[in-house]
Structure formats: structure tokens, C-alpha cells
Design a protein around this motif. Structure first.
Motif, PDB file in Angstrom:
ATOM      1  N   LYS A  66       0.740  -1.256  -0.033  1.00 35.63           N
ATOM      2  CA  LYS A  66       0.078  -0.019  -0.043  1.00 35.63           C
ATOM      3  C   LYS A  66       0.987   1.281  -0.169  1.00 35.63           C
ATOM      4  O   LYS A  66       0.693   2.349   0.654  1.00 35.63           O
ATOM      5  N   ASN A  67       1.926   1.239  -0.824  1.00 27.89           N
ATOM      6  CA  ASN A  67       2.582   2.525  -1.129  1.00 27.89           C
ATOM      7  C   ASN A  67       2.951   2.633  -2.573  1.00 27.89           C
ATOM      8  O   ASN A  67       2.925   1.639  -3.163  1.00 27.89           O
ATOM      9  N   SER A  68       3.389   3.600  -3.146  1.00 29.19           N
ATOM     10  CA  SER A  68       3.641   3.807  -4.412  1.00 29.19           C
ATOM     11  C   SER A  68       5.157   3.768  -4.857  1.00 29.19           C
ATOM     12  O   SER A  68       5.599   4.372  -5.827  1.00 29.19           O
ATOM     13  N   GLY A  69       5.967   3.008  -4.084  1.00 31.36           N
ATOM     14  CA  GLY A  69       7.493   2.738  -4.410  1.00 31.36           C
ATOM     15  C   GLY A  69       7.528   1.613  -5.423  1.00 31.36           C
ATOM     16  O   GLY A  69       6.700   0.892  -5.692  1.00 31.36           O
ATOM     17  N   ALA A  70       8.975   1.633  -5.809  1.00 30.82           N
ATOM     18  CA  ALA A  70       9.095   0.482  -6.837  1.00 30.82           C
ATOM     19  C   ALA A  70       9.010  -0.778  -6.296  1.00 30.82           C
ATOM     20  O   ALA A  70       8.615  -1.653  -6.940  1.00 30.82           O
ATOM     21  N   SER A  71       9.414  -0.995  -5.053  1.00 30.17           N
ATOM     22  CA  SER A  71       9.357  -2.406  -4.436  1.00 30.17           C
ATOM     23  C   SER A  71       7.941  -2.834  -4.328  1.00 30.17           C
ATOM     24  O   SER A  71       7.464  -4.118  -4.683  1.00 30.17           O
ATOM     25  N   ASN A  72       7.038  -1.840  -4.006  1.00 31.95           N
ATOM     26  CA  ASN A  72       5.631  -2.465  -3.923  1.00 31.95           C
ATOM     27  C   ASN A  72       4.856  -2.690  -5.249  1.00 31.95           C
ATOM     28  O   ASN A  72       4.270  -3.533  -5.712  1.00 31.95           O
ATOM     29  N   ALA A  73       5.639  -2.006  -6.271  1.00 33.82           N
ATOM     30  CA  ALA A  73       5.144  -2.107  -7.747  1.00 33.82           C
ATOM     31  C   ALA A  73       5.504  -3.483  -8.037  1.00 33.82           C
ATOM     32  O   ALA A  73       4.799  -4.370  -8.848  1.00 33.82           O
ATOM     33  N   ALA A  74       6.723  -3.872  -7.610  1.00 34.40           N
ATOM     34  CA  ALA A  74       7.328  -5.192  -8.152  1.00 34.40           C
ATOM     35  C   ALA A  74       6.156  -6.540  -7.303  1.00 34.40           C
ATOM     36  O   ALA A  74       5.953  -7.274  -7.947  1.00 34.40           O
ATOM     37  N   VAL A  75       6.008  -5.985  -6.164  1.00 34.55           N
ATOM     38  CA  VAL A  75       5.447  -6.998  -5.278  1.00 34.55           C
ATOM     39  C   VAL A  75       3.964  -7.216  -5.995  1.00 34.55           C
ATOM     40  O   VAL A  75       3.550  -8.383  -6.053  1.00 34.55           O
ATOM     41  N   VAL A  76       3.321  -6.345  -6.392  1.00 34.52           N
ATOM     42  CA  VAL A  76       1.770  -6.429  -6.937  1.00 34.52           C
ATOM     43  C   VAL A  76       1.839  -6.582  -8.205  1.00 34.52           C
ATOM     44  O   VAL A  76       1.118  -7.417  -8.625  1.00 34.52           O
ATOM     45  N   LEU A  77       2.781  -6.014  -9.038  1.00 33.42           N
ATOM     46  CA  LEU A  77       2.539  -6.283 -10.600  1.00 33.42           C
ATOM     47  C   LEU A  77       3.675  -7.006 -11.129  1.00 33.42           C
ATOM     48  O   LEU A  77       3.685  -7.318 -12.411  1.00 33.42           O
ATOM     49  N   GLY A  78       4.790  -7.567 -10.490  1.00 30.94           N
ATOM     50  CA  GLY A  78       5.778  -8.008 -11.012  1.00 30.94           C
ATOM     51  C   GLY A  78       7.208  -7.337 -11.242  1.00 30.94           C
ATOM     52  O   GLY A  78       7.001  -6.032 -11.394  1.00 30.94           O
ATOM     53  N   ALA A  79       8.215  -7.876 -11.655  1.00 28.15           N
ATOM     54  CA  ALA A  79       9.527  -7.196 -11.577  1.00 28.15           C
ATOM     55  C   ALA A  79       9.506  -6.387 -12.722  1.00 28.15           C
ATOM     56  O   ALA A  79      10.175  -5.064 -12.652  1.00 28.15           O
ATOM     57  N   LYS A  80       8.963  -6.609 -13.987  1.00 25.57           N
ATOM     58  CA  LYS A  80       9.054  -5.346 -14.958  1.00 25.57           C
ATOM     59  C   LYS A  80       8.412  -4.047 -14.620  1.00 25.57           C
ATOM     60  O   LYS A  80       8.909  -3.101 -14.999  1.00 25.57           O
ATOM     61  N   TYR A  81       7.380  -4.084 -13.990  1.00 27.72           N
ATOM     62  CA  TYR A  81       6.732  -2.753 -13.500  1.00 27.72           C
ATOM     63  C   TYR A  81       7.572  -2.404 -12.233  1.00 27.72           C
ATOM     64  O   TYR A  81       7.584  -1.013 -12.179  1.00 27.72           O
ATOM     65  N   GLY A  82       8.027  -3.128 -11.453  1.00 36.64           N
ATOM     66  CA  GLY A  82       9.151  -2.575 -10.563  1.00 36.64           C
ATOM     67  C   GLY A  82      10.267  -1.791 -11.069  1.00 36.64           C
ATOM     68  O   GLY A  82      10.693  -0.756 -10.549  1.00 36.64           O
ATOM     69  N   ILE A  83      10.891  -2.519 -12.104  1.00 42.54           N
ATOM     70  CA  ILE A  83      11.808  -1.850 -12.841  1.00 42.54           C
ATOM     71  C   ILE A  83      11.482  -0.490 -13.399  1.00 42.54           C
ATOM     72  O   ILE A  83      12.236   0.437 -13.336  1.00 42.54           O
ATOM     73  N   LEU A  84      10.371  -0.462 -14.091  1.00 45.37           N
ATOM     74  CA  LEU A  84       9.714   0.862 -14.737  1.00 45.37           C
ATOM     75  C   LEU A  84       9.572   1.907 -13.627  1.00 45.37           C
ATOM     76  O   LEU A  84      10.156   2.963 -13.705  1.00 45.37           O
ATOM     77  N   VAL A  85       9.041   1.743 -12.573  1.00 41.63           N
ATOM     78  CA  VAL A  85       8.897   2.565 -11.307  1.00 41.63           C
ATOM     79  C   VAL A  85      10.035   3.003 -10.989  1.00 41.63           C
ATOM     80  O   VAL A  85      10.314   4.082 -10.636  1.00 41.63           O
ATOM     81  N   ALA A  86      11.062   2.039 -10.721  1.00 40.87           N
ATOM     82  CA  ALA A  86      12.516   2.213  -9.902  1.00 40.87           C
ATOM     83  C   ALA A  86      13.291   3.373 -11.179  1.00 40.87           C
ATOM     84  O   ALA A  86      13.713   4.417 -10.654  1.00 40.87           O
TER      85      ALA A  86
END
Length: 213
Positions: free
Chosen positions: A38-58
């Protein structure tokens, strides 16, 4: 120096408030602030949507720190009356404002991420060799310990060390200390989960299959 600093801080804060998670939400249709951690960081993007989204956000969040610090440095270079001490204070202040904007964006009721990706961008812009060393240590420590949290704070120690040894004056050290303390507060829940052995391991995350979105 006061008026230029205020302008730099405001612009940097606003840039920091632009979240990579919004791009991820647009592409996936999922608001990660309502899922996972429940935050907008890259790690949460990776947890929720997968690695490729986590990398994009990062990448987006890292670029915020890079662009602001390099932009501030270019502006400062146009004015010879700034001393080295003042230049470093301006650069570190701009970097801190980006991270504050990321962590506490005005338009989301001051609920954002935890600032690690943007801090990486700040250090890369201040000194890309040190930033690269810090990033390698972050990744290496994370893989070695199996916890991202530990890797994140290794990076913070690199940032503090760089501020002590390479920046001029006490201002950068004070700003680095403030950012470290803010990170500790924002990661208290993670530390509690780590103590209870409930913090997500990187190996567990990598083994999970994310649903298509």
C-alpha cells in the motif's frame, strides 16, 4: 542565496511528487497504493505487478533525482558567486526536496513511497562512481541476505559516507543524516516484520508468479 534555494526546493519537491507508480497504474490499470504494501514505491510495484513494473517505476523514480541534481548543478555553474560550500548545500537540498516530494506528495495527501530509488538517483548525479558502488552494494547485500531492507540501508550508509568524506561543510552531512532518520521512520514497519521473520524475502518474491494485467 535564500530566494534561489526556495525556488530550487519548490521545483525539486514538485518533480519528486511525480510518481513512476502513476505510469504503472496507467499501463496496468492497478492502483498499487491500494494493493500489497500500500505505497507507491518501486518495491511495492514489483510485489503487486511483477518485476518489469518494479523496474519501470524504479527507473522513473531514479531519474527524478538525477534530473533535479544535474539541473541544479547546471544552474549553479552559471553563477560564479556561489562558494563550494553553498553549491554542495544547494545540490543536497535539491536532492532532499525530491525525496520529500516522493515520500509526501501533496496531491496524494502526503502518502507516497519511501524514497530509496530517488536517493539512488541523487547519489548517481552527485558522483556516479559512488552511486554505482552504492547500487552494486545494495544489490549484492540484498541477494546475500535475501532482504531488500538490509540492502537499502547499506546504500544509505554509502550515501552518508560520501557526504562526510567528499562534500564540503556540515550542511550535506546534516541533510544526509536527516534523510537517514526519515528512512528509518518510514521503514519501521519493515524492521518490525524483519524481527518477526515476516519480512518478504527476495527469493520468495522471485519465485512468485504474477498474474497478467
Amino acid at each position: 542565496m535564500l530566494i534561489p534555494m526556495i525556488c530550487i526546493l519548490v521545483i525539486s519537491y514538485l518533480v519528486g511528487s511525480i510518481h513512476g507508480s502513476k505510469i504503472a497504474q496507467y499501463l496496468s490499470g492497478v492502483n498499487i497504493k491500494k494493493e500489497g504494501l500500500k505505497n507507491s514505491g518501486a518495491s511495492n510495484a514489483a510485489v503487486v505487478l511483477g518485476a518489469k513494473y518494479g523496474i519501470l517505476v524504479a527507473i522513473i523514480d531514479i531519474l527524478k533525482g538525477v534530473i533535479v541534481v544535474i539541473g541544479t548543478g547546471f544552474w549553479v555553474s552559471q553563477y560564479a558567486h556561489f562558494s563550494i560550500v553553498e553549491q554542495d548545500i544547494l545540490l543536497y537540498s535539491a536532492g532532499a526536496a525530491v525525496i520529500l516530494g516522493h515520500n509526501f506528495p501533496l496531491y496524494t495527501k502526503f502518502k507516497g513511497g519511501k524514497g530509496t530509488a530517488s536517493l539512488i538517483g541523487v547519489l548517481l548525479a552527485l558522483s556516479w562512481p559512488l552511486g554505482l558502488i552504492g547500487l552494486i552494494l545494495l544489490i549484492g547485500t540484498t541477494l546475500l541476505t535475501d532482504y531488500l531492507l538490509i540492502g537499502v540501508f547499506v546504500f544509505y550508509f554509502v550515501f552518508i559516507g560520501a557526504s562526510i568524506w567528499f562534500a564540503e561543510g556540515v550542511g550535506p552531512m546534516a541533510i544526509a543524516g536527516f534523510l537517514f532518520l526519515m528512512a528509518v521512520v518510514l521503514h519501521l514497519e519493515n524492521f518490525c516484520r524483519l524481527m518477526r521473520k515476516e519480512e518478504m524475502r527476495i527469493s520468495t518474491f522471485l519465485s512468485k508468479k504474477k498474474p497478467s494485467v
